[in-house]
Design a protein around this motif. Structure first.
Motif, mmCIF file in Angstrom:
data_model
loop_
_atom_site.group_PDB
_atom_site.id
_atom_site.type_symbol
_atom_site.label_atom_id
_atom_site.label_comp_id
_atom_site.label_asym_id
_atom_site.label_seq_id
_atom_site.Cartn_x
_atom_site.Cartn_y
_atom_site.Cartn_z
ATOM 1 N N PRO A 88 0.838 -1.203 0.000
ATOM 2 C CA PRO A 88 0.000 0.000 0.000
ATOM 3 C C PRO A 88 0.870 1.249 0.000
ATOM 4 O O PRO A 88 1.995 1.223 0.490
ATOM 5 N N PRO A 89 0.375 2.343 -0.541
ATOM 6 C CA PRO A 89 1.120 3.606 -0.448
ATOM 7 C C PRO A 89 1.435 3.930 1.017
ATOM 8 O O PRO A 89 0.650 3.593 1.912
ATOM 9 N N ARG A 90 2.576 4.583 1.251
ATOM 10 C CA ARG A 90 3.078 4.820 2.607
ATOM 11 C C ARG A 90 2.025 5.437 3.531
ATOM 12 O O ARG A 90 1.868 5.027 4.669
ATOM 13 N N ASP A 91 1.282 6.416 3.024
ATOM 14 C CA ASP A 91 0.341 7.120 3.891
ATOM 15 C C ASP A 91 -0.887 6.289 4.254
ATOM 16 O O ASP A 91 -1.682 6.703 5.088
ATOM 17 N N ALA A 92 -1.043 5.135 3.642
ATOM 18 C CA ALA A 92 -2.200 4.285 3.959
ATOM 19 C C ALA A 92 -1.824 3.163 4.920
ATOM 20 O O ALA A 92 -2.693 2.472 5.431
ATOM 21 N N ARG A 93 -0.526 2.971 5.162
ATOM 22 C CA ARG A 93 -0.099 1.766 5.879
ATOM 23 C C ARG A 93 -0.434 1.784 7.359
ATOM 24 O O ARG A 93 -0.771 0.755 7.936
ATOM 25 N N GLU A 94 -0.353 2.942 7.986
ATOM 26 C CA GLU A 94 -0.404 3.009 9.447
ATOM 27 C C GLU A 94 -1.699 2.451 10.044
ATOM 28 O O GLU A 94 -1.669 1.679 10.980
ATOM 29 N N ARG A 95 -2.822 2.861 9.502
ATOM 30 C CA ARG A 95 -4.108 2.460 10.105
ATOM 31 C C ARG A 95 -4.828 1.406 9.257
ATOM 32 O O ARG A 95 -6.039 1.252 9.344
ATOM 33 N N LEU A 96 -4.041 0.679 8.492
ATOM 34 C CA LEU A 96 -4.654 -0.281 7.583
ATOM 35 C C LEU A 96 -5.141 -1.516 8.328
ATOM 36 O O LEU A 96 -4.470 -2.017 9.223
ATOM 37 N N ASP A 97 -6.312 -2.002 7.969
ATOM 38 C CA ASP A 97 -6.881 -3.214 8.558
ATOM 39 C C ASP A 97 -6.776 -4.325 7.509
ATOM 40 O O ASP A 97 -7.491 -4.304 6.500
ATOM 41 N N ALA A 98 -5.902 -5.286 7.764
ATOM 42 C CA ALA A 98 -5.639 -6.335 6.767
ATOM 43 C C ALA A 98 -6.898 -7.132 6.446
ATOM 44 O O ALA A 98 -7.085 -7.577 5.308
ATOM 45 N N ALA A 99 -7.759 -7.309 7.453
ATOM 46 C CA ALA A 99 -8.985 -8.088 7.223
ATOM 47 C C ALA A 99 -9.894 -7.380 6.219
ATOM 48 O O ALA A 99 -10.529 -8.022 5.380
ATOM 49 N N LYS A 100 -9.919 -6.051 6.313
ATOM 50 C CA LYS A 100 -10.751 -5.295 5.364
ATOM 51 C C LYS A 100 -10.176 -5.380 3.953
ATOM 52 O O LYS A 100 -10.918 -5.527 2.973
ATOM 53 N N SER A 101 -8.857 -5.276 3.862
ATOM 54 C CA SER A 101 -8.221 -5.402 2.538
ATOM 55 C C SER A 101 -8.522 -6.771 1.942
ATOM 56 O O SER A 101 -8.854 -6.881 0.752
ATOM 57 N N ARG A 102 -8.417 -7.788 2.770
ATOM 58 C CA ARG A 102 -8.706 -9.151 2.289
ATOM 59 C C ARG A 102 -10.145 -9.266 1.803
ATOM 60 O O ARG A 102 -10.434 -9.919 0.807
ATOM 61 N N SER A 103 -11.054 -8.616 2.544
ATOM 62 C CA SER A 103 -12.471 -8.729 2.164
ATOM 63 C C SER A 103 -12.725 -8.079 0.796
ATOM 64 O O SER A 103 -13.582 -8.531 0.039
ATOM 65 N N VAL A 104 -11.953 -7.048 0.488
ATOM 66 C CA VAL A 104 -12.093 -6.423 -0.839
ATOM 67 C C VAL A 104 -11.500 -7.335 -1.905
ATOM 68 O O VAL A 104 -12.099 -7.544 -2.967
#
Lengths: 171, 164
Positions: free
Chosen positions: B68-84
Motif C-alpha cells: 500500500p502507499p506509505r500514507d495508507a499503511r499506518e491504520r490499515l486493517d488487513a482483514a478489510k483489505s482481504r475482504s475487498v
C-alpha cells in the motif's frame, strides 16, 4: 446523468475557473493539480498540439461535454486546426492525419481502452517515433486529462452540449 | 521485446520509471499522487480499499500484490483489505458504512463514471461531506490512472538500471 452539481463550490469567488469550482473545496490537491497542468501545457517535450490531441481523444472517449468543447489557444497556435480535430474520432487510422499524429491517438487508445494488452508492434513503433521523455510526458498529460474529465463527469451538472470555446490554459 | 523493457509495473514501481524519463512533469505528477493520499477529507485506508477494488476491475495482478502507499499503511486493517480482494465485503459487515459508501462509489466509477447516481454521491457526502466527495473523485482518478500507466508503460519505458 445528474442535472445538478453533486458538490458545492468554495464560498469566495476568485475569478479562477478551477479554484472557483468544486475542486477548490480540497486545497491540499488544488495546487498540485494546477502545478501539474502548468507543466503539461508549458513544459512537455511533445508540445501543446500533440497534448491537445491526447486531451480531445480522451474527452470524446469519456464523453465529457466540457472537455470536448474547449480548445486551448496554445494548441491552436502550435498548429492544431479544426480540420485535424474533426479527425480525432474512431476512424483516425484512415484519416489524413500524419503517421506521427495517428501514433499519438493509438497511444491514447491504448491507455483508455486496453492498457493491459500492449501490442508489441505498436510498442515498437512508439519507441521508434518518440523518446522516453516524450512517451513519459504524453502519459502524464493523458492520465491527468483523463482523471480531470472523469472528475467533471462524476461531479454531475454536465450540459447536453456546448459550443466550441477557445480559451487559455488556466494558470 | 527487448530485455530493457519490463513486464507490467505497479503504481509504486511506476514512480521510478516515470521519474527517470519524465523529469519535472513526473515530479509534479508524483506530488499530486502524494497529495491525494494526504488530504484530510477521506482517510488514506479508505482510499486503499478503493485502490484494491480498482486494481481488481482492471485485472491488475501486480497492483494487487503491491505494498500500500506509505500514507495508507499506518491504520490499515488487513482483514478489510482481504475482504475487498476476495469480494466478501459485498455480503459481510466488516466495513463501516463510510467505507462501504466510498467502495460502492468506486465500484461504479471504475466501470463508467457516467453511471454514477446522485444517490451514490449523496451516500459519500453523508459520511465525508462535499469536500470528501471531491477528494474521493480526485483520488479515484489519480489511482485509476496510475494503474493504467503501470500496466502499459513497462512495455514502453526502459527500467532505470538499464540506462546506467
Amino acid at each position: 446523468m445528474s442535472e445538478g452539481l453533486r458538490a458545492g463550490t468554495p464560498g469566495r469567488a476568485t475569478g479562477h475557473v478551477i479554484r472557483d469550482s468544486s475542486l477548490g473545496l480540497v486545497p491540499e490537491t488544488l495546487q498540485p493539480i494546477l502545478d501539474l497542468q502548468d507543466a503539461i501545457w508549458h513544459r512537455a517535450s511533445v508540445g501543446p498540439a500533440i497534448m491537445e490531441m491526447l486531451r480531445l481523444r480522451n474527452a470524446r472517449t469519456v464523453n465529457c461535454v466540457f472537455c470536448k468543447s474547449v480548445r486551448y489557444d496554445i494548441a491552436r497556435a502550435d498548429g492544431l486546426t479544426e480540420d485535424k480535430v474533426e479527425q480525432i474520432d474512431d476512424g483516425f487510422s484512415h484519416s489524413t492525419l500524419s503517421e506521427r499524429e495517428k501514433l499519438v491517438l493509438a497511444f491514447a487508445d491504448l491507455y483508455l481502452r486496453t492498457p493491459d494488452r500492449v501490442d508489441p508492434a505498436l510498442a515498437a513503433r512508439l519507441r521508434r517515433e518518440f523518446t522516453p521523455e516524450q512517451i513519459a510526458h504524453m502519459a502524464i498529460g493523458l492520465t491527468t486529462c483523463h482523471a480531470l474529465s472523469r472528475c467533471a463527469v462524476s461531479l454531475g451538472g454536465m450540459p447536453e452540449s456546448l459550443p466550441v470555446m477557445e480559451m487559455p490554459v488556466p494558470a | 521485446m527487448s530485455d530493457a523493457f519490463t513486464a507490467q509495473l505497479d503504481s509504486s514501481s511506476l514512480t521510478a520509471v516515470l521519474h527517470h524519463a519524465g523529469g519535472e512533469l513526473a515530479r509534479r505528477h508524483e506530488a499530486l499522487w502524494q497529495a491525494v493520499w494526504r488530504q484530510k477529507h477521506v482517510p488514506a485506508p479508505v482510499l486503499e480499499l478503493c485502490r484494491l477494488r480498482l486494481a481488481q476491475l482492471h485485472g491488475a495482478v501486480h497492483e494487487l500484490e503491491a505494498p500500500p502507499p506509505r500514507d495508507a499503511r499506518e491504520r490499515l486493517d488487513a482483514a478489510k483489505s482481504r475482504s475487498v480482494i476476495t469480494g466478501s465485503w459485498v455480503r459481510e459487515s466488516c466495513l463501516s458504512p463510510a467505507e462501504r459508501s466510498a467502495l460502492e462509489f468506486a465500484e461504479v466509477y471504475g466501470q463508467d463514471p457516467q453511471a454514477i447516481t446522485d444517490e451514490l454521491a449523496a451516500a459519500v457526502k453523508e459520511h465525508f461531506g462535499d469536500a470528501g466527495l471531491v477528494a474521493l473523485i480526485e483520488a479515484l482518478g489519480v489511482i485509476d490512472g496510475r494503474i493504467r500507466l503501470a500496466m502499459m508503460l513497462g512495455a514502453l519505458l526502459p527500467r532505470e538500471e538499464n540506462h546506467e
